[in-house]
Write a protein that holds these residues in place. Structure first.
Motif, short mmCIF file in Angstrom:
data_model
loop_
_atom_site.label_atom_id
_atom_site.label_comp_id
_atom_site.label_asym_id
_atom_site.label_seq_id
_atom_site.Cartn_x
_atom_site.Cartn_y
_atom_site.Cartn_z
N ARG A 117 -10.78 -25.49 35.41
CA ARG A 117 -12.01 -24.33 36.68
C ARG A 117 -10.76 -23.13 37.22
NH1 ARG A 117 -12.42 -26.38 42.23
NH2 ARG A 117 -13.41 -23.74 42.41
N ILE A 118 -11.98 -22.06 37.10
CA ILE A 118 -11.47 -20.45 37.08
C ILE A 118 -12.11 -20.24 38.83
CG2 ILE A 118 -11.89 -18.65 36.57
CD1 ILE A 118 -12.15 -19.86 33.91
N ALA A 119 -11.32 -19.76 40.22
CA ALA A 119 -11.65 -19.55 41.22
C ALA A 119 -11.01 -18.22 41.32
CB ALA A 119 -10.37 -20.59 41.96
N LEU A 120 -12.30 -17.45 42.03
CA LEU A 120 -12.13 -16.09 42.61
C LEU A 120 -11.46 -15.50 43.47
CD1 LEU A 120 -14.34 -14.58 39.55
CD2 LEU A 120 -12.63 -15.08 39.33
N ASP A 121 -10.61 -14.25 43.63
CA ASP A 121 -10.61 -14.58 45.35
C ASP A 121 -10.37 -12.55 44.62
OD1 ASP A 121 -9.92 -12.67 47.06
OD2 ASP A 121 -7.78 -14.06 47.34
N ARG A 156 -6.40 -24.81 36.95
CA ARG A 156 -6.74 -24.48 37.83
C ARG A 156 -6.66 -23.27 37.55
NH1 ARG A 156 -9.06 -24.58 43.37
NH2 ARG A 156 -8.71 -22.51 44.40
N THR A 195 -6.16 -19.06 38.92
CA THR A 195 -6.81 -18.48 40.02
C THR A 195 -6.62 -16.96 39.38
OG1 THR A 195 -4.74 -19.81 40.63
CG2 THR A 195 -6.44 -19.49 42.17
N THR A 213 -6.88 -13.39 40.95
CA THR A 213 -6.97 -12.85 42.18
C THR A 213 -6.80 -10.76 42.44
OG1 THR A 213 -4.48 -12.20 42.65
CG2 THR A 213 -5.69 -14.09 43.82
N ASP A 238 -2.43 -20.02 36.44
CA ASP A 238 -2.36 -21.37 36.32
C ASP A 238 -1.54 -22.16 36.75
OD1 ASP A 238 -0.21 -21.38 34.55
OD2 ASP A 238 -1.27 -20.42 33.05
N ASP A 239 -1.79 -23.21 36.96
CA ASP A 239 -0.92 -24.90 37.56
C ASP A 239 -0.16 -25.19 35.73
OD1 ASP A 239 -3.04 -25.40 36.58
OD2 ASP A 239 -3.54 -26.29 38.68
N ARG A 255 2.00 -16.86 36.14
CA ARG A 255 1.28 -15.76 36.93
C ARG A 255 1.30 -14.59 36.22
NH1 ARG A 255 0.22 -15.37 42.17
NH2 ARG A 255 1.65 -17.28 42.69
#
Ligand SMILES: Nc1ncnc2c1ncn2[C@@H]1O[C@H](COP(=O)(O)OP(=O)(O)OP(=O)(O)O)[C@@H](O)[C@H]1O
Ligand SMILES: [Mg+2]
Length: 342
Positions: free
Chosen positions: A211-215, A249, A251, A253, A274-275, A334
């Motif tokens: 999943r790609i999450a955006l902030d 996942r 992220t 940001t 990433d995790d 990161r």
């Protein structure tokens, strides 16, 4: 005889280490670069005590006694560093001027170029060898086997695609080297680019269970080259997806930085985290080297050329930004890009 006081400002202006010897062969002047390399104690000393280099003795004597120009190659070590110099020995009206040209950098450049050519050749040779093998099989054992033919052609197409990617990446790199000093001038919105890049890569990532999450903020104006910043974003997101966890996942940001200490200006910090399993510390500083991969087999299997992060670094430099990679085994990776705000 040449007056050292008159020559001093000229020597001081030289970037290369330079010495002026008086008629007696003592060091009359040493510019700051020479004092850095040889030590400040050398002024007033006989040249033999300072340089202790057999290769220099006779050309210096020839210059002092006979007014003959000369050249010599020496290596000089100060502490743990060993440097190679070409010394030009020029008689100046009774005195002798020695100018040292550092050959170490030129030699390092040449050896880097050799390594680079060897790497490129190897990277091209691998798919070529595979393709040659497929052709041979198609001409021989698989000639009358339509199913095998289809399979081999698909594999050949994959190898060709890999070579194509490699050549495009090499061209990007060489273009970037040519542009290094020209900062891009277009005004762009980094937030819009980040969301566009994530949108393009999301379907592929989700198919892999990532999943790609955006902030992201409303807008993040920067001065930049659109295609190049898209290349940075794609490579960082692709890496996070490729080398991250499954399912995983990623992220993305983007945050303002009021005053970036190194850039000494307002900036945007873009982070792709990433995790995944992370990267062992000995690899982290080398990731931006051309062709450097932690696990070459795994990167190749995914179609990687190992040039992605070196291209990212060049692009970030051209944008007067900074690239930081933080990772620890078991804690994910990161990657941050800090770009001056427009
Ligand atoms: N997020 C990450 N997590 C773990 N390892 C990473 C991550 N990003 C990069 N790496 C390591 O750094 C290496 C270099 O990355 P780079 O993007 O330069 O090349 P690549 O991804 O192998 O190839 P390409 O980018 O051309 O597809 C990778 O091969 C991988 O070993
Ligand atoms: Mg990559």
């Amino acid at each position: 005889m040449t007056d050292p006081a008159q020559v001093a400002p000229v020597l001081d202006a030289l970037v290369e280490p330079a010495l002026l010897l008086d008629r007696a062969g003592r060091v009359a002047l040493a510019n700051p670069a020479a004092r850095d390399v040889l030590g400040a104690w050398i002024v007033g000393q006989p040249h033999m005590a300072v340089l202790r280099q057999p290769a220099l003795v006779s050309p210096v004597e020839d210059a002092l006694a006979g007014g003959i120009e000369g050249r010599a190659r020496i290596t000089h070590s100060s502490g743990a560093v060993e440097a190679a110099y070409e010394v030009r020995i020029t008689p100046l009206d009774g005195t002798v001027l020695l100018v040292f040209r550092d050959l170490t950098e030129a030699q390092a450049g040449a050896s880097q170029r050799r390594d680079f050519v060897a790497n490129v050749s190897h990277e091209l040779k691998t798919p070529l060898t595979a393709i040659a093998g497929f052709i041979e099989t198609l001409q021989g054992p698989a000639r009358d086997d339509p199913a095998a033919r289809g399979r081999f052609l698909a594999m050949m197409a994959q190898e060709v695609a890999r070579m194509d990617r490699l050549v495009s990446d090499l061209l990007s790199l060489s273009r970037l080297e040519g542009q290094a000093r020209r900062r891009p001038t277009d005004r762009l919105d980094l937030a819009a680019l980040a969301s566009e890049a994530a949108g393009l890569l999301r379907p592929g990532a989700e198919a892999e269970g990532v999943r790609i999450a955006l902030d992201l903020p409303e807008a993040a104006p920067v001065q930049g080259d659109r295609d190049q910043l898209m290349q940075v974003l794609s490579n960082l997101i692709e890496n996070a997806v490729k080398y991250g966890a499954r399912p995983g996942r990623v992220t993305l940001t983007l945050q303002p930085v009021a005053r970036e200490p190194v850039l000494r200006a307002r900036a945007w910090r873009l982070e792709v985290a990433d995790d995944g399993p992370g990267i062992a510390p000995e690899h982290v500083p080398r990731l931006t080297e051309r062709f450097y991969r932690v696990d070459t087999g795994r990167s190749r299997a995914q179609g990687g050329t190992g040039l992605g992060l070196s291209i990212v670094k060049h692009i970030v430099n051209r944008h007067r930004g900074r690239l930081r990679i933080e990772s620890a085994p078991g804690e994910g990776t990161r990657v941050s890009v800090i770009l001056p705000a427009a």
